[in-house]
Each structure stands twice: as structure tokens, then as C-alpha cells.
Design a protein around this motif. Structure first.
Motif: not given
Lengths: 200, 200
Positions: B176-187
Motif C-alpha cells: 500500500p502507498m505510504g507503507m514501510d516495507i518492514k511492516y508489510a505482511d509477508r503475503h
């Protein structure tokens, strides 16, 4: 361009005037009501139309009621010599749910808040004095909220009523039931220590 | 004993039937409405009474509308050869707000969910096939939610329409726009890697 049908837009506008309901929640609620059979919308509309018609303020305690005096003021099993002073009707409901109070109430319909232009004249303080002056009241339990305006209102009432021939009491302040001491804020904990009770 | 006036109780009961509104919130809302001048209750009641009377389903895309066909289906500036298939009207609103889509819609009014007894017959799938069979549609953008039933519905539609003479597309999945990669869920992150796009 207009995406929402005007009738839906009007419902969303009205719902968004309720506290804690923004446009997004209002839209979700309105679409839910629209998707359901018309019974829900009809029940809600009927309940809303009848609300102000059938409910008035009890002329004695100023709670919302369909009768005057209200069911509590009219109940001979309740102690008429004890008054619990609360800010709003919601506080009365919360106290009634405990089952721990058997006296009468006095609803202030607000708190003293000079910043919002609300002084003692804007809430039911004069009416409280009149009830106390009638002579049947022995105890006044001040049950305003533990917020800045709630505490200010309590202090004002204590000052005002200090020479009245009644026992003035307040709700106990301390650690909420079920709370871990280490998570209590320091003001609550300090109050709980100051007001410590005899254990044995 | 009855603490709440029956008229207030009825409003609380009706409000508590709305999604995400429990008895406590319903009580707070009802007391708010009661404390306000009757205008708010009247506006809400009127909007609710008129809701189902004035709104119907567009016979073309099945969105809620006061006219048939709806404003979008009737708008000659929109691309009539592109259909965006969504679960509910709320999804249409979300897509309209982006301003990034200029075609027509098709509202399924639900998702396939065998656990709840909802199969393709219970949602507007047959109507979608009929619209495609009419021959004017060139692209069908499947925009169901990225949830288990949303994905199941998308898979079903892709299977069903694989031989239809239209281009079948889906919303892009990724970070999603604005999301930090490290907080993205693995799926989500795995999908974003698989669907990576050419940067230059």
C-alpha cells in the motif's frame, strides 16, 4: 458528479451529526440500513419520531422519563432522604446498574465549565438547593466524573452546600477493580494511598 | 425495575441492530439525540423513512440509485465498454473517490461464501453474464476484496468468464502507498515481488 443517491446522502449527513460517527462510519451504517429490508429503517424512524414526544424531564430529579415524577422519584421503596448528584442521565444508568444505590437522584444536565461559558446558572444547581431547602434530604452524594470539569463542579457544590444541614459525601477514588497496580496512573495511585482504608 | 423510559429503550434497541454499535454505544447515541433539540431526531427519522421509498436498484449495474438507469450508467461520458465488478455499493464509492476509473460498474451484492450458503445464484453473476453476452463489453475489471471470500469470488468469475470475448483484469496487489516495507505482511510482500513492475 453525484455518486450517492440524494436520499442516501441525506441519511449519511444526519448520521454523521452523531457523536463518534464520522462520514465513513455514517456511510457504512447507511448502506447497511439500505441493504436490509425496510423494517429496520422503519423501526428506527418510529423510535426517533416518538422520542421527544414521549419523553420529558422529571420535575423532581430532572432525569428523562415518560412520567412525571419519574419511576425512581415515585418509588416508595427508595430512600427519599438521599440524593445522588450526577452530571447526565448516562451516569444515573451506570449507577443504577450497580444495584448499590437505593436513594434518589439529581441530574445537573452538565458541568461547570467557564471555558465553554457554562456556569452554575446553566445547570440544575439552583434546583438542587431548592430540594435541599425543602428539608427532607439528609445526605447528598456528589457523583460527578473524575475529570477536570467534574471535579470543579464537585468543589463548587461542596463550597455551596457546606453550611446546608446535610451530610455531603463523594464517590471513593482509588484503584479500579481488576487493575494491576503497576499500570495505575500515579494520580490514581496517590489518591488510593491517601484514602487507604482499614483492612482489619 | 425499568430505569429507562420505554421510548428511549426502543431507540436503543433499534440503534443496537446497526453493525459495530453495541448497547453501550447505542445508549450513548440515544441520550445524545434526546439531549439535542428535536431537529436532529426529526431529520434522521425523515431520512430513514424516505430511504427505501426513494432508492431502488439500477436495473443495469444494480447500484443503489434514485433513477433507473443510475447516474453512472446514464452518463454518456463514461466508457460503456468497461465493467468494474465489485461486491457492494461501498466499494463503488471507494473507487469513484479515486477518480481513476471512468467505466461502468456491476455490483454483485455479495460474495460467494459456501459456509454461509451463498453461491453464484445468490449474487448478480447471471446478470453479469447477460451484460457480457450483450456484446458491448470489452474489459471486465474484477475488483472484489482481497479477502478469502473475495478471492474465491474472483477465481470463480475468472473460471466462468475465461472463454468470454472480453479482456479480464484484476486490481493490482502490492505494497500500500505510504507503507514501510518492514511492516508489510509477508503475503503482501511476496505478491509485490512476484508482480514487480519495470522501473525503467
Amino acid at each position: 458528479m453525484q455518486v450517492l443517491p440524494p436520499a442516501l446522502e441525506r441519511l449519511i449527513d444526519s448520521l454523521a451529526r452523531l457523536p463518534g460517527i464520522g462520514r465513513k462510519t455514517a456511510t457504512r451504517l447507511a448502506l447497511f440500513i439500505l441493504r436490509k429490508p425496510p423494517g429496520l429503517a422503519r423501526d428506527l424512524a418510529t423510535a426517533l419520531s416518538q422520542l421527544h414526544q414521549s419523553i420529558q424531564l422529571c420535575s423532581c430529579c430532572f432525569s428523562f422519563s415518560e412520567s412525571d415524577p419519574c419511576a425512581i422519584c415515585a418509588d416508595p421503596r427508595r430512600q427519599a432522604d438521599t440524593l445522588c448528584v450526577v452530571e447526565q442521565s448516562g451516569d444515573l444508568l451506570a449507577i443504577e446498574k450497580t444495584g448499590a444505590y437505593r436513594g434518589h437522584y439529581h441530574i445537573l444536565h452538565g458541568v461547570i465549565s467557564p471555558m465553554d461559558g457554562i456556569g452554575p446558572e446553566e445547570i440544575k444547581v439552583r434546583e438542587l438547593q431548592a430540594r435541599i431547602a425543602s428539608g427532607t434530604i439528609k445526605e447528598v452524594l456528589i457523583a460527578t466524573s473524575s475529570t477536570v470539569p467534574g471535579e470543579a463542579t464537585a468543589s463548587y457544590l461542596i463550597d455551596l452546600l457546606q453550611h446546608a444541614p446535610v451530610r455531603l459525601t463523594r464517590l471513593a477514588r482509588g484503584i479500579p477493580m481488576g487493575m494491576d497496580i503497576k499500570y495505575a496512573d500515579r494520580h490514581t495511585l496517590a489518591r488510593a494511598i491517601e484514602s487507604r482504608s482499614q483492612a482489619k
